[in-house]
Motif scaffolding. Structure first.
Motif, PDB file in Angstrom:
ATOM      1  N   LEU A 190       0.825  -1.199   0.000  1.00  0.00           N
ATOM      2  CA  LEU A 190       0.000   0.000   0.000  1.00  0.00           C
ATOM      3  C   LEU A 190       0.865   1.257   0.000  1.00  0.00           C
ATOM      4  N   ARG A 191       1.892   1.223   0.813  1.00  0.00           N
ATOM      5  CA  ARG A 191       2.784   2.386   0.899  1.00  0.00           C
ATOM      6  C   ARG A 191       3.523   2.618  -0.421  1.00  0.00           C
ATOM      7  N   ARG A 192       3.936   1.527  -1.066  1.00  0.00           N
ATOM      8  CA  ARG A 192       4.745   1.643  -2.279  1.00  0.00           C
ATOM      9  C   ARG A 192       3.913   1.983  -3.511  1.00  0.00           C
ATOM     10  N   ASP A 193       2.720   1.419  -3.611  1.00  0.00           N
ATOM     11  CA  ASP A 193       1.968   1.529  -4.856  1.00  0.00           C
ATOM     12  C   ASP A 193       0.769   2.473  -4.785  1.00  0.00           C
ATOM     13  N   LEU A 194       0.013   2.387  -3.676  1.00  0.00           N
ATOM     14  CA  LEU A 194      -1.216   3.162  -3.625  1.00  0.00           C
ATOM     15  C   LEU A 194      -1.013   4.600  -3.181  1.00  0.00           C
ATOM     16  N   LEU A 195      -0.106   4.826  -2.246  1.00  0.00           N
ATOM     17  CA  LEU A 195       0.095   6.190  -1.771  1.00  0.00           C
ATOM     18  C   LEU A 195       0.546   7.131  -2.880  1.00  0.00           C
ATOM     19  N   PRO A 196       1.505   6.719  -3.746  1.00  0.00           N
ATOM     20  CA  PRO A 196       1.856   7.611  -4.863  1.00  0.00           C
ATOM     21  C   PRO A 196       0.677   7.916  -5.776  1.00  0.00           C
ATOM     22  N   ALA A 197      -0.174   6.908  -6.002  1.00  0.00           N
ATOM     23  CA  ALA A 197      -1.350   7.141  -6.843  1.00  0.00           C
ATOM     24  C   ALA A 197      -2.305   8.119  -6.182  1.00  0.00           C
ATOM     25  N   LEU A 198      -2.452   8.009  -4.870  1.00  0.00           N
ATOM     26  CA  LEU A 198      -3.304   8.946  -4.149  1.00  0.00           C
ATOM     27  C   LEU A 198      -2.749  10.364  -4.217  1.00  0.00           C
ATOM     28  N   GLU A 199      -1.439  10.460  -4.106  1.00  0.00           N
ATOM     29  CA  GLU A 199      -0.823  11.782  -4.183  1.00  0.00           C
ATOM     30  C   GLU A 199      -1.030  12.401  -5.569  1.00  0.00           C
ATOM     31  N   ARG A 200      -0.894  11.573  -6.619  1.00  0.00           N
ATOM     32  CA  ARG A 200      -1.111  12.098  -7.960  1.00  0.00           C
ATOM     33  C   ARG A 200      -2.566  12.513  -8.152  1.00  0.00           C
ATOM     34  N   MET A 201      -3.457  11.700  -7.596  1.00  0.00           N
ATOM     35  CA  MET A 201      -4.872  12.031  -7.708  1.00  0.00           C
ATOM     36  C   MET A 201      -5.183  13.342  -6.990  1.00  0.00           C
ATOM     37  N   ALA A 202      -4.571  13.527  -5.817  1.00  0.00           N
ATOM     38  CA  ALA A 202      -4.819  14.753  -5.058  1.00  0.00           C
ATOM     39  C   ALA A 202      -4.326  15.989  -5.802  1.00  0.00           C
TER      40      ALA A 202
END
Length: 301
Positions: A190-202
């Motif tokens: 989650l930390r490696r894959d999803l958090l960056p995607a969330l940051e890009r989405m934000a």
């Protein structure tokens, strides 16, 4: 505790053991009081019983004792009763016999030997009874064969249960360790894959792109929770929705020009996207085509 024996000890021949029953009885006549006590106690018991004198000699044996130790009718009267015990239990019995006071009782688990010389686990109870200046002893033997067999069976079952408990504890520990490892791997993923995607989405201003990122993240989370091997590869979460769309077309074998036409974009823009995709997927400098790599990535169908 009852002892088991691998072999049958040879009975020792004690003084007077080879005399005839009549000669022994003559040397050690049964007192009248002893006969009365024997008649009152012995005849009604299903346990082997003996009446002994102060020399440990058998004065009288009840029918149960005769069936077990003298089935041939050779006579046990006058014999030293320790001849009926296994060798390792003769001294403890003799010591108890010699030290008992009147009305005292000694109890122990011993091994007797029947007329065939076979071991017989018994609970022995020896009681001293003085009467008319005569020192008499009452010996009762309780057959523990069934109890011993049950105890051994319980011990065996106990060992089996203990072994099962150890195996179960090991399985529980292994399961706990596996669950802990799975949690750590999930958190790391989650930390490696999803958090960056969330940051890009934000940081994305376009509502359409934000919805695309949200759909990607939702798909990945559902795949993680259900263990779905066909969910979106974590590597692909590094890509933008537009890059994912290009990847799907590349995977189907479309050329750069065809993709540009389908997406109403220029060929140069598509090539720039391809370079960015290879960089994000760690393919730069590797002799591996993007199309071949994407064939092995789930979630692009």
């Amino acid at each position: 505790m009852t002892n088991d024996h691998d072999s049958i000890p040879v009975r020792e021949s004690l003084p007077g053991a080879e005399e005839t029953a009549d000669a022994r009885n003559a040397a050690s006549p049964i007192p009248a009081d002893a006969a009365a006590v024997g008649d009152a106690i012995f005849e009604t018991s299903s346990d082997p019983m003996f009446l002994l004198d102060e020399e440990r000699r058998v004065l009288q044996a009840n029918p149960a004792a005769l069936r077990l130790f003298d089935p041939d009718g050779r006579g046990v009267e006058g014999r030293d009763v320790v001849e009926l015990l296994a060798a390792e239990h003769r001294n403890p019995f003799s010591a108890a016999h010699a030290t008992l006071d009147n009305d005292e009782t000694w109890t122990a688990r011993l091994t007797a030997q029947n007329s065939s010389g076979h071991d017989l686990p018994v609970r022995a109870q020896l009681r001293r009874m003085d009467a008319d200046d005569q020192c008499l002893y009452h010996l009762a033997l309780r057959d523990l064969t069934d109890r011993t067999r049950l105890e051994r069976g319980l011990e065996r079952k106990s060992r089996e249960v203990e072994g099962m408990n150890l195996a179960l504890q090991s399985m529980v520990r292994s399961a706990d360790e596996a669950a802990t490892l799975a949690r750590r791997e999930l958190i790391e993923e989650l930390r490696r894959d999803l958090l960056p995607a969330l940051e890009r989405m934000a940081g994305e201003s376009s509502p359409e792109l934000r919805r695309s990122y949200l759909e990607m993240i939702r798909e990945r989370l559902e795949g993680l929770s259900e263990g779905d091997p066909e969910s979106l590869s974590p590597l692909l979460l590094r890509l933008t929705p537009r890059e994912l769309e290009i990847c799907r077309l590349i995977r189907t074998g479309r050329s750069g020009s065809e993709i540009a036409d389908l997406l109403s974009s220029s060929f140069e823009t598509i090539q720039t996207h391809r370079k960015n995709i290879r960089r994000k997927l760690g393919l730069r400098g590797r002799k591996l085509s993007l199309a071949t790599f994407l064939q092995g990535q789930p979630g692009l169908d």
